[in-house]
Design an enzyme around this catalytic site. Structure first.
Site, mmCIF file in Angstrom:
data_model
loop_
_atom_site.group_PDB
_atom_site.id
_atom_site.type_symbol
_atom_site.label_atom_id
_atom_site.label_comp_id
_atom_site.label_asym_id
_atom_site.label_seq_id
_atom_site.Cartn_x
_atom_site.Cartn_y
_atom_site.Cartn_z
ATOM 1 N N MET A 8 -33.955 -56.290 -8.762
ATOM 2 C CA MET A 8 -34.191 -57.051 -7.533
ATOM 3 C C MET A 8 -35.035 -58.273 -7.848
ATOM 4 O O MET A 8 -36.245 -58.166 -8.101
ATOM 5 C CB MET A 8 -34.854 -56.176 -6.472
ATOM 6 C CG MET A 8 -34.033 -54.960 -6.091
ATOM 7 S SD MET A 8 -34.668 -54.100 -4.646
ATOM 8 C CE MET A 8 -34.273 -55.295 -3.375
ATOM 9 N N CYS A 98 -24.760 -60.697 -7.200
ATOM 10 C CA CYS A 98 -25.809 -61.496 -6.560
ATOM 11 C C CYS A 98 -25.216 -62.388 -5.473
ATOM 12 O O CYS A 98 -24.289 -63.165 -5.731
ATOM 13 C CB CYS A 98 -26.529 -62.354 -7.591
ATOM 14 S SG CYS A 98 -27.824 -63.398 -6.873
ATOM 15 N N ASN A 199 -24.742 -47.630 -4.437
ATOM 16 C CA ASN A 199 -25.959 -48.394 -4.172
ATOM 17 C C ASN A 199 -25.836 -49.059 -2.808
ATOM 18 O O ASN A 199 -24.747 -49.409 -2.376
ATOM 19 C CB ASN A 199 -26.143 -49.449 -5.281
ATOM 20 C CG ASN A 199 -27.238 -50.455 -4.989
ATOM 21 O OD1 ASN A 199 -27.009 -51.654 -4.999
ATOM 22 N ND2 ASN A 199 -28.442 -49.987 -4.724
ATOM 23 N N GLY A 200 -26.970 -49.217 -2.132
ATOM 24 C CA GLY A 200 -27.000 -49.959 -0.881
ATOM 25 C C GLY A 200 -27.467 -49.146 0.309
ATOM 26 O O GLY A 200 -26.878 -48.106 0.632
ATOM 27 N N GLU A 201 -28.573 -49.594 0.934
ATOM 28 C CA GLU A 201 -29.060 -49.027 2.198
ATOM 29 C C GLU A 201 -29.459 -47.557 2.080
ATOM 30 O O GLU A 201 -29.269 -46.763 3.000
ATOM 31 C CB GLU A 201 -27.999 -49.213 3.292
ATOM 32 C CG GLU A 201 -28.553 -49.450 4.690
ATOM 33 C CD GLU A 201 -29.413 -50.697 4.831
ATOM 34 O OE1 GLU A 201 -30.257 -50.716 5.741
ATOM 35 O OE2 GLU A 201 -29.260 -51.654 4.044
ATOM 36 N N GLY A 223 -33.016 -49.255 -4.426
ATOM 37 C CA GLY A 223 -33.627 -50.580 -4.438
ATOM 38 C C GLY A 223 -34.808 -50.648 -3.498
ATOM 39 O O GLY A 223 -35.876 -50.064 -3.758
#
Length: 347
Positions: A8, A98, A199-201, A223
């Site tokens: 990140m 990205c 990945n994500g949320e 993350g």
């Protein structure tokens, strides 16, 4: 199951990697992207972004760190990957996710999700340029403006030689707005033969367990969720071991406090003075989602800029009950950071 720490930019750097891997639960980290723009980078650039290269490509807690490269030119990416490989990274990860406009304008990151053939060329060039024992993985989103090419992009990564693909379950257009579309990941898993990581949320144990169920992925990448709750990886492991959907944090605030102190020490040692206060506020701001004490702490520091004043505040944290009203400590005459001295991989 493996739990990975996400790369990140401007947030999950080597300082937080050190702190979060000391808390425990993470199996591997990925560095922030190292941007490749057509020139061969000097070693100091790689080491500046990923100082763990000086420590056998591991955090001081012993967790491996994989170096991430971002770029679109196969030759330049290959040349830099080979150069980086001399420094002994755990592996090379390639950024195809990205969403930043400045990156996408120059053909990097998520913009490549519009061109699977170019993705294959980049991955293949890097794979051929580095030693065979060195893993080459990739991170992608579901697409650029839509999901029409998501399986083709994943297949291009596999055909180029990627051994693992992390899927951030949103498009570039989605940005970071919830939700993450975990239900799309099974289509990618069915299209490739390599391991896929979801990945994500993923902010909570419940979301982690639901993501595994919906995506079909055994492995997850964490993350912002683990930055907000440093004990999240531990809590996920505990829930899986016990077969529960606990809502309890993996660690309590008194366990977080020494990590805040270490974080501030490393920030003072390794970052420019103008960055220090902002980095502490940034982390406390995210932790407000999980810890009531962090809300109080953030309100205490949000207007502070003087390093010595913040230093006194951080030193006093273990003795203070943040559920009670307390006055801001008086600034000390010194601008030194916390004692005792903390070892840093960036030293």
């Amino acid at each position: 199951m493996r739990l990975l720490l996400a790369p990140m930019e401007g947030l999950l750097d080597f300082v937080l990697r050190d702190v979060l891997t000391r808390v425990g639960g993470a199996d591997r980290c990925v560095s922030e992207f190292i941007r490749i723009t057509g020139t061969l980078l000097p070693d100091k650039v790689y080491l500046g972004i990923m100082p763990e290269l000086r420590n056998g490509s591991k955090t001081l807690a012993g967790v491996p760190v994989r170096a991430q490269l971002l770029g679109s030119d196969p030759s330049s990416m290959a040349e830099n990957a080979a150069n980086l490989a001399r420094l002994g990274p755990e592996g090379i990860d390639l950024n195809f996710g990205c969403p930043a406009k400045v990156v996408n304008r120059h053909g990097g990151g998520a913009s490549l999700l519009q061109d699977p053939a170019q993705i294959a060329r980049v991955v293949e060039a890097v794979r051929k340029a580095v030693p065979a024992h060195l893993p080459v993985s990739a991170k992608m989103r579901l697409g650029f403006n839509d999901r029409a090419l998501m399986t083709e992009c994943a297949q291009a990564m596999e055909s180029g030689g990627a051994c693992e693909i992390v899927v951030h379950a949103r498009t570039k257009l989605d940005g970071y707005r919830p939700p993450a579309f975990w239900e799309e990941i099974p289509r990618i898993r069915e299209a490739v033969g390599v391991n896929v990581v979801a990945n994500g949320e993923i902010w909570t144990v419940e979301e982690a367990l639901r993501c595994r169920e919906v995506s079909g992925c055994d492995d997850l990448m964490l993350g912002r969720g683990i930055v907000a709750d440093p004990g999240l990886a531990l809590a996920i492991r505990k829930a899986l071991a016990q077969g529960t959907h606990t809502t309890e944090a993996g660690i309590d605030w008194p366990v977080v406090v020494p990590q805040v102190q270490r974080f501030w020490q490393m920030v003072c040692e390794d970052l420019e003075p103008r960055q220090r206060a902002g980095r502490l506020k940034q982390w406390l701001n995210l932790m407000r989602r999980r810890f009531p004490e962090a809300e109080i702490a953030f309100q205490e520091v949000r207007t502070q800029t003087d390093q010595s004043t913040i230093n006194d505040w951080v030193q006093a944290l273990p003795q203070r009950d943040l559920q009670q009203e307390w006055r801001w400590p008086q600034a000390a005459a010194t601008t030194d950071c916390l004692e005792p001295e903390v070892q840093s991989v960036a030293a």
